[in-house]
Design a protein around this motif. Structure first.
Motif, mmCIF file in Angstrom:
data_model
loop_
_atom_site.group_PDB
_atom_site.id
_atom_site.type_symbol
_atom_site.label_atom_id
_atom_site.label_comp_id
_atom_site.label_asym_id
_atom_site.label_seq_id
_atom_site.Cartn_x
_atom_site.Cartn_y
_atom_site.Cartn_z
ATOM 1 N N LYS A 267 10.738 7.215 -21.641
ATOM 2 C CA LYS A 267 11.083 8.557 -21.154
ATOM 3 C C LYS A 267 12.582 8.794 -21.191
ATOM 4 C CE LYS A 267 7.038 9.425 -18.347
ATOM 5 N NZ LYS A 267 6.534 9.868 -17.042
ATOM 6 N N GLN B 52 14.244 11.743 -23.280
ATOM 7 C CA GLN B 52 15.088 12.725 -22.592
ATOM 8 C C GLN B 52 16.448 12.836 -23.274
ATOM 9 O OE1 GLN B 52 15.263 11.201 -18.616
ATOM 10 N NE2 GLN B 52 13.214 11.910 -18.084
ATOM 11 N N ASN C 192 12.143 5.871 -15.893
ATOM 12 C CA ASN C 192 12.861 7.124 -16.076
ATOM 13 C C ASN C 192 14.299 7.043 -15.568
ATOM 14 O OD1 ASN C 192 12.975 9.764 -16.889
ATOM 15 N ND2 ASN C 192 12.058 10.586 -15.028
ATOM 16 N N TYR D 52 8.690 17.397 -24.221
ATOM 17 C CA TYR D 52 9.932 17.451 -24.996
ATOM 18 C C TYR D 52 9.777 18.481 -26.118
ATOM 19 C CZ TYR D 52 10.052 13.121 -22.416
ATOM 20 O OH TYR D 52 9.981 12.202 -21.411
#
Length: 131
Positions: free
Chosen positions: A58, A62, A46, A108
């Protein structure tokens, strides 16, 4: 397929490249070029501060979620038509991810909205059902 004007063309191209980056990582996983710790990290890493070659899934999701919001996307579309080449590429990549991990888009909402809308298109349903 290129979008309505230069802005939508740029959006489409950005989506196409981001989706291709994810697809390339999946290809590396499948071929064994990415294994062990690196393969495990792909699904959970992340850290947006690392070099993009080390981005985990991720991070990509994002960034795509934030891009969806910046595009002022509505009704599950990044562009006015919702079917630019970049959106098609993104859908196919997200679909591959969902085949691997069904709930991959749960955190998401914008991408989930995009995926659901694109999947419901008659042309998409035709491909998904009949190939």
């Amino acid at each position: 397929m290129s979008g309505a004007g230069a802005k939508e063309f740029a959006v489409s191209q950005q989506l196409m490249q981001q989706a291709e980056d994810i697809y390339q990582k999946l290809s590396q996983l499948k071929s064994g070029m990415l294994s062990g710790e690196a393969a495990a990290a792909f699904w959970v890493a992340n850290d947006q501060q690392t070099h993009n070659r080390n981005f985990g899934l991720k991070v990509y999701l994002q960034l795509l979620e934030a891009f969806y919001e910046r595009c002022g996307a509505q009704s599950g579309k990044f562009t006015s038509s919702g079917v630019t080449v970049g959106e098609c590429k993104l859908f196919s990549t997200l679909h591959a991810l969902k085949l691997i991990q069904e709930n991959i888009l749960k955190d998401y909402p914008g991408l989930s909205n995009f995926y659901t809308r694109f999947a419901s298109e008659a042309a998409t349903q035709s491909v998904l059902k009949d190939g």
